[in-house]
Design a protein around this motif. Structure first.
Motif, PDB file in Angstrom:
ATOM      1  N   SER A 182      -5.420   6.298  -1.452  1.00 53.86           N
ATOM      2  CA  SER A 182      -4.973   5.471  -0.331  1.00 53.86           C
ATOM      3  C   SER A 182      -4.359   4.164  -0.817  1.00 53.86           C
ATOM      4  O   SER A 182      -3.368   3.677  -0.254  1.00 53.86           O
ATOM      5  CB  SER A 182      -6.143   5.175   0.613  1.00 53.86           C
ATOM      6  OG  SER A 182      -6.579   6.351   1.265  1.00 53.86           O
ATOM      7  N   ASP A 183      -4.948   3.569  -1.855  1.00 50.21           N
ATOM      8  CA  ASP A 183      -4.373   2.363  -2.451  1.00 50.21           C
ATOM      9  C   ASP A 183      -2.965   2.636  -2.962  1.00 50.21           C
ATOM     10  O   ASP A 183      -2.042   1.835  -2.760  1.00 50.21           O
ATOM     11  CB  ASP A 183      -5.240   1.878  -3.626  1.00 50.21           C
ATOM     12  CG  ASP A 183      -6.599   1.382  -3.197  1.00 50.21           C
ATOM     13  OD1 ASP A 183      -6.670   0.492  -2.346  1.00 50.21           O
ATOM     14  OD2 ASP A 183      -7.600   1.885  -3.733  1.00 50.21           O
ATOM     15  N   LEU A 184      -2.808   3.766  -3.646  1.00 49.90           N
ATOM     16  CA  LEU A 184      -1.513   4.094  -4.240  1.00 49.90           C
ATOM     17  C   LEU A 184      -0.466   4.394  -3.174  1.00 49.90           C
ATOM     18  O   LEU A 184       0.694   3.987  -3.290  1.00 49.90           O
ATOM     19  CB  LEU A 184      -1.663   5.280  -5.186  1.00 49.90           C
ATOM     20  CG  LEU A 184      -2.558   5.043  -6.409  1.00 49.90           C
ATOM     21  CD1 LEU A 184      -2.693   6.320  -7.222  1.00 49.90           C
ATOM     22  CD2 LEU A 184      -2.005   3.913  -7.275  1.00 49.90           C
ATOM     23  N   LEU A 185      -0.874   5.115  -2.132  1.00 54.93           N
ATOM     24  CA  LEU A 185       0.064   5.409  -1.049  1.00 54.93           C
ATOM     25  C   LEU A 185       0.520   4.128  -0.360  1.00 54.93           C
ATOM     26  O   LEU A 185       1.699   3.968  -0.035  1.00 54.93           O
ATOM     27  CB  LEU A 185      -0.585   6.354  -0.038  1.00 54.93           C
ATOM     28  CG  LEU A 185      -0.608   7.830  -0.424  1.00 54.93           C
ATOM     29  CD1 LEU A 185      -1.482   8.614   0.563  1.00 54.93           C
ATOM     30  CD2 LEU A 185       0.801   8.407  -0.453  1.00 54.93           C
ATOM     31  N   ALA A 186      -0.414   3.206  -0.132  1.00 54.28           N
ATOM     32  CA  ALA A 186      -0.051   1.934   0.487  1.00 54.28           C
ATOM     33  C   ALA A 186       0.948   1.176  -0.380  1.00 54.28           C
ATOM     34  O   ALA A 186       1.929   0.611   0.122  1.00 54.28           O
ATOM     35  CB  ALA A 186      -1.301   1.091   0.727  1.00 54.28           C
ATOM     36  N   ALA A 187       0.710   1.168  -1.682  1.00 54.49           N
ATOM     37  CA  ALA A 187       1.615   0.474  -2.601  1.00 54.49           C
ATOM     38  C   ALA A 187       3.002   1.120  -2.595  1.00 54.49           C
ATOM     39  O   ALA A 187       4.028   0.429  -2.567  1.00 54.49           O
ATOM     40  CB  ALA A 187       1.038   0.483  -4.005  1.00 54.49           C
ATOM     41  N   HIS A 188       3.036   2.433  -2.616  1.00 52.57           N
ATOM     42  CA  HIS A 188       4.309   3.150  -2.595  1.00 52.57           C
ATOM     43  C   HIS A 188       5.062   2.880  -1.302  1.00 52.57           C
ATOM     44  O   HIS A 188       6.270   2.612  -1.309  1.00 52.57           O
ATOM     45  CB  HIS A 188       4.038   4.644  -2.759  1.00 52.57           C
ATOM     46  CG  HIS A 188       5.261   5.500  -2.653  1.00 52.57           C
ATOM     47  ND1 HIS A 188       6.267   5.475  -3.588  1.00 52.57           N
ATOM     48  CD2 HIS A 188       5.640   6.403  -1.708  1.00 52.57           C
ATOM     49  CE1 HIS A 188       7.222   6.321  -3.235  1.00 52.57           C
ATOM     50  NE2 HIS A 188       6.867   6.902  -2.102  1.00 52.57           N
ATOM     51  N   ARG A 189       4.362   2.931  -0.187  1.00 52.45           N
ATOM     52  CA  ARG A 189       5.003   2.714   1.118  1.00 52.45           C
ATOM     53  C   ARG A 189       5.471   1.270   1.293  1.00 52.45           C
ATOM     54  O   ARG A 189       6.414   1.001   2.036  1.00 52.45           O
ATOM     55  CB  ARG A 189       4.040   3.116   2.228  1.00 52.45           C
ATOM     56  CG  ARG A 189       3.808   4.619   2.273  1.00 52.45           C
ATOM     57  CD  ARG A 189       2.662   5.022   3.173  1.00 52.45           C
ATOM     58  NE  ARG A 189       2.503   6.472   3.191  1.00 52.45           N
ATOM     59  CZ  ARG A 189       1.511   7.113   3.802  1.00 52.45           C
ATOM     60  NH1 ARG A 189       0.584   6.421   4.458  1.00 52.45           N
ATOM     61  NH2 ARG A 189       1.444   8.425   3.757  1.00 52.45           N
ATOM     62  N   ALA A 190       4.802   0.349   0.607  1.00 52.97           N
ATOM     63  CA  ALA A 190       5.227  -1.054   0.654  1.00 52.97           C
ATOM     64  C   ALA A 190       6.422  -1.322  -0.249  1.00 52.97           C
ATOM     65  O   ALA A 190       7.033  -2.384  -0.166  1.00 52.97           O
ATOM     66  CB  ALA A 190       4.072  -1.966   0.261  1.00 52.97           C
ATOM     67  N   GLY A 191       6.735  -0.377  -1.139  1.00 56.82           N
ATOM     68  CA  GLY A 191       7.828  -0.570  -2.078  1.00 56.82           C
ATOM     69  C   GLY A 191       7.461  -1.412  -3.276  1.00 56.82           C
ATOM     70  O   GLY A 191       8.327  -2.023  -3.910  1.00 56.82           O
ATOM     71  N   ALA A 192       6.163  -1.449  -3.607  1.00 51.59           N
ATOM     72  CA  ALA A 192       5.706  -2.288  -4.716  1.00 51.59           C
ATOM     73  C   ALA A 192       6.354  -1.886  -6.033  1.00 51.59           C
ATOM     74  O   ALA A 192       6.575  -0.705  -6.308  1.00 51.59           O
ATOM     75  CB  ALA A 192       4.188  -2.194  -4.842  1.00 51.59           C
ATOM     76  N   ARG A 193       6.647  -2.864  -6.841  1.00 55.13           N
ATOM     77  CA  ARG A 193       7.222  -2.607  -8.163  1.00 55.13           C
ATOM     78  C   ARG A 193       6.238  -1.863  -9.058  1.00 55.13           C
ATOM     79  O   ARG A 193       6.630  -0.993  -9.834  1.00 55.13           O
ATOM     80  CB  ARG A 193       7.616  -3.936  -8.796  1.00 55.13           C
ATOM     81  CG  ARG A 193       8.283  -3.810 -10.158  1.00 55.13           C
ATOM     82  CD  ARG A 193       8.633  -5.194 -10.667  1.00 55.13           C
ATOM     83  NE  ARG A 193       9.191  -5.123 -12.007  1.00 55.13           N
ATOM     84  CZ  ARG A 193       9.547  -6.182 -12.709  1.00 55.13           C
ATOM     85  NH1 ARG A 193       9.392  -7.386 -12.185  1.00 55.13           N
ATOM     86  NH2 ARG A 193      10.056  -6.061 -13.909  1.00 55.13           N
TER      87      ARG A 193
END
Length: 237
Positions: A182-193
């Motif tokens: 869930s942490d990783l999906l949130a980061a991906h969806r936010a467009g995190a570098r």
């Protein structure tokens, strides 16, 4: 060719399992909450609910209980409150401790000019209890719960709220670290570098392989060295 991508300015770190070690208190609190809402241990329903809780670690706890109670808001709130009470008792009686080296890593990141924001699926009350127990209120720039942002993980709201609150100009300056899919999906969806997983919590490399991410680290203490290198963009996997 030398990369022209901007450096990371904002680092968002999950709490339980990433920066905070709670010795299984989250799962123990879930067991107590399930009993409160009539899903006792030893039943197939309980086993299914525990499996769901494990799969959704890192998500907003009230949303997990809404799923477990098929949208019955009364029982969802009852379960969530029972969970929070059980976890709070654990913090008060047994305490919580940092993932070894987490505080030093946060201090280093801030000393090198990074904003550091803690994110969690816990309520603000429980989050503050943990921060008080660790003495971390002055350690981080900001700490956020789903109630502060709109939706919890795997939605990107916590990370985007951190971006806005700290005045960081772009998601290309954002690194997000957590121990769950869930942490990783949130980061991906936010467009995190950087969307980095750590091996100190609930999920494994096999879990991480099912979602987009940029890195898998043994611990949050490996993050400072990672930020000194040229990271890949968040759409890598």
């Amino acid at each position: 060719m030398t990369s022209t991508r901007p450096p990371v300015q904002l680092v968002c770190l999950d709490m339980a399992g990433t920066t905070v070690h709670d010795d299984g208190a989250v799962l123990a609190a879930f067991h107590q909450a399930l009993d409160t809402i009539g899903i006792p241990a030893g039943t197939p329903e309980h086993d299914t609910a525990v499996a769901h809780a494990l799969a959704t670690m890192g998500q907003s706890k009230i949303e997990v209980f809404r799923a477990l109670t098929a949208g019955d808001e009364h029982f969802a709130q009852l379960g969530n409150q029972a969970f929070e009470n059980a976890y709070d008792r654990s913090v008060d009686t047994e305490g919580v401790r940092e993932i070894p080296g987490a505080a030093d890593t946060i201090e280093h990141l801030r000393s090198t000019g990074h904003h550091v924001v803690l994110t969690t699926g816990f309520s603000p009350t429980t989050r503050e209890r943990i921060l008080r127990a660790l003495g971390w209120h002055d350690l981080v720039t900001l700490a956020l719960s789903p109630a502060d942002a709109g939706r919890g993980r795997p939605h990107p709201d916590l990370l985007l709220t951190a971006l806005l609150r700290t005045g960081t100009e772009s998601v290309h300056h954002l690194a997000a670290v957590g121990d769950t899919t869930s942490d990783l999906l949130a980061a991906h969806r936010a467009g995190a570098r950087i969307a980095a997983a750590v091996r100190t919590g609930s999920h494994t490399d096999a879990d991480f392989a099912t979602v987009p991410h940029t890195h898998v680290l043994d611990s949050v203490t490996d993050l400072a060295a990672l930020l000194d290198t040229a990271p890949t963009p968040a759409d890598a996997s």
